[in-house]
Scaffold this active site. Sequence first.
Site, PDB file in Angstrom:
ATOM      1  N   HIS A 156      -1.564   5.082 -19.878  1.00  0.00           N
ATOM      2  CA  HIS A 156      -0.236   5.702 -19.719  1.00  0.00           C
ATOM      3  C   HIS A 156      -0.090   6.367 -18.346  1.00  0.00           C
ATOM      4  O   HIS A 156       0.672   7.324 -18.197  1.00  0.00           O
ATOM      5  CB  HIS A 156       0.039   6.745 -20.811  1.00  0.00           C
ATOM      6  CG  HIS A 156      -0.310   6.296 -22.186  1.00  0.00           C
ATOM      7  ND1 HIS A 156       0.568   5.613 -22.990  1.00  0.00           N
ATOM      8  CD2 HIS A 156      -1.471   6.397 -22.879  1.00  0.00           C
ATOM      9  CE1 HIS A 156      -0.020   5.331 -24.151  1.00  0.00           C
ATOM     10  NE2 HIS A 156      -1.263   5.780 -24.097  1.00  0.00           N
ATOM     11  N   SER A 277       7.761   2.331  10.297  1.00  0.00           N
ATOM     12  CA  SER A 277       9.175   2.580  10.043  1.00  0.00           C
ATOM     13  C   SER A 277       9.890   2.661  11.388  1.00  0.00           C
ATOM     14  O   SER A 277       9.330   3.145  12.370  1.00  0.00           O
ATOM     15  CB  SER A 277       9.330   3.892   9.280  1.00  0.00           C
ATOM     16  OG  SER A 277      10.611   4.438   9.473  1.00  0.00           O
ATOM     17  N   LYS A 283       5.049   6.981   9.505  1.00  0.00           N
ATOM     18  CA  LYS A 283       4.877   6.067   8.367  1.00  0.00           C
ATOM     19  C   LYS A 283       3.943   4.894   8.624  1.00  0.00           C
ATOM     20  O   LYS A 283       3.911   4.329   9.709  1.00  0.00           O
ATOM     21  CB  LYS A 283       6.241   5.496   7.970  1.00  0.00           C
ATOM     22  CG  LYS A 283       7.166   6.550   7.436  1.00  0.00           C
ATOM     23  CD  LYS A 283       6.876   6.846   5.995  1.00  0.00           C
ATOM     24  CE  LYS A 283       7.940   6.128   5.233  1.00  0.00           C
ATOM     25  NZ  LYS A 283       7.808   6.081   3.860  1.00  0.00           N
ATOM     26  N   ASN A 285       3.344   1.780   6.073  1.00  0.00           N
ATOM     27  CA  ASN A 285       3.815   1.323   4.763  1.00  0.00           C
ATOM     28  C   ASN A 285       3.039   0.113   4.228  1.00  0.00           C
ATOM     29  O   ASN A 285       2.638  -0.754   4.996  1.00  0.00           O
ATOM     30  CB  ASN A 285       5.300   0.953   4.843  1.00  0.00           C
ATOM     31  CG  ASN A 285       6.168   2.157   5.164  1.00  0.00           C
ATOM     32  OD1 ASN A 285       5.832   3.276   4.790  1.00  0.00           O
ATOM     33  ND2 ASN A 285       7.260   1.935   5.871  1.00  0.00           N
ATOM     34  N   GLU A 290       4.016  -4.676  -1.403  1.00  0.00           N
ATOM     35  CA  GLU A 290       5.367  -4.615  -1.980  1.00  0.00           C
ATOM     36  C   GLU A 290       6.018  -6.007  -2.007  1.00  0.00           C
ATOM     37  O   GLU A 290       6.691  -6.376  -2.974  1.00  0.00           O
ATOM     38  CB  GLU A 290       6.240  -3.635  -1.186  1.00  0.00           C
ATOM     39  CG  GLU A 290       5.830  -2.186  -1.407  1.00  0.00           C
ATOM     40  CD  GLU A 290       6.500  -1.209  -0.453  1.00  0.00           C
ATOM     41  OE1 GLU A 290       7.514  -1.551   0.176  1.00  0.00           O
ATOM     42  OE2 GLU A 290       5.986  -0.079  -0.324  1.00  0.00           O
TER      43      GLU A 290
END
Length: 459
Positions: A156, A277, A283, A285, A290
Amino acid sequence: MAQLWGGRFTKETDQLVYNFNASISFDQKFFKQDVEGSKAHVKMLGKSGILTAEEVETILGGLESIYNDVTEGKLEITSEYEDIHSFVEANLIDRIGDTGKKLHTGRSRNDQVALDMRLYVRDEIDETKDIVIELVKVLHKLMKEHINTYMPGFTHLQKAQPVTLAHHLGAYMEMFKRDYKRLLSIRERMNECPLGAGALAGTTYPLDRRYTAELLEFDGPTLNSMDSVSDRDYVIEFLSASALIMMHLSRFSEEIIMWNSNEYKFIELDDAYSTGSSIMPQKKNPDIAELVRGKTGRVYGALTSLLTTMKGIPLAYNKDMQEDKELTFDAIDTVKGCLKLFTGMINTMTVNPDRMKESAAGGFTNATDAADYLVKKGVPFRDAHGIIGRLVLYCIDNSKMLEELTLDEYKSISEVFEDDIYEAISMKTCVEKRNTIGAPGPDAMSEVIAINEKFLEDK
Ligand code: ARG
């Protein structure tokens, strides 16, 4: 417009109809397989006495010259042809004249395209399974390095019990081993040759279908000509295996994204596998992970699309089936690309074992072991569960962890606790005593790693 038909027509095809119907823009992807299939067909026509040895030689020479010219960039596949089959046949006739017109004897584009697609998918299965193995090898290397890297195991998304990074990666190892085996079994099932099925009902020529199958390295010919031209099960099976691979990659990507976040800091992705970014200079990333997660939808889409296309098609060939190609090609490129990038990404990431261990120590991940401790001292499990539950509540109220309580504090809740409780709930014990096969303990882990080693040697 270069078409293989037209004799019974009195009008030119409308240009929009021609464009709508044509498949050359995408089926040129299996040019190689189309030539390969035609060569086998012609050899078989020769062996069966349908074409003379000389005709066979002339056609084979023509097909080879077309193949070479296309691969060397001297001949362009253009939209002037309806499909790749027309392109090859028209060019053959241009080059060798009337003998070229005999290539299509005893063959229909229906069994031809069924063969091309099968050869193409078979090649792609072989390539994909090799790429899956590259990922399995990287996972194997990482597992060997991280048998003692403690980290929290979650249920969970709440900290549950401590595990090791080897154990966590081992879960993905199992998924990708299954993916590999699944590809092998699809390949085995699909390895029958549809050529010779004709349009749908075979042909009256004495074709030697077994010989064609042998030339193209199939286990044998397909056994029903109507099924041969209208079966795309193997494409659906491959798309389904691809969807599963993507689902596994996507789950893994999700974890990589979390682990790489400022909050977790379990790993750091390599600069070469991260992006910046345009506005926020700080940043870095995890775009690759993704994108892999995002592209999963495309592959699911291809599977759903083909299942839907096929569901209402009466026997035998119908043009709907031309729709099997674009989405399948896209899905194949997607799954192969994602596998390669993902493998490079995890192969170059830096693991932060201290941070993982620190996280594993929080969140009462040793509470089950504390309950088991009481059970070993004769307390029934349900009572032990209650006692530890109360201790956890006490810890939360007093901002302490279980291992930080004094023996007096333990005894105030249950007299059963002794000095050996500390050893029993140490992270080392929690992990290392779990040694049934499949568990994170180092003995169990080493056994699994040895099995994986053997899998990689034998595959
Ligand atoms: N382009 C067609 C396909 O992809 C080839 C088969 C054409 N057969 C036909 N009867 N029109 O399915």
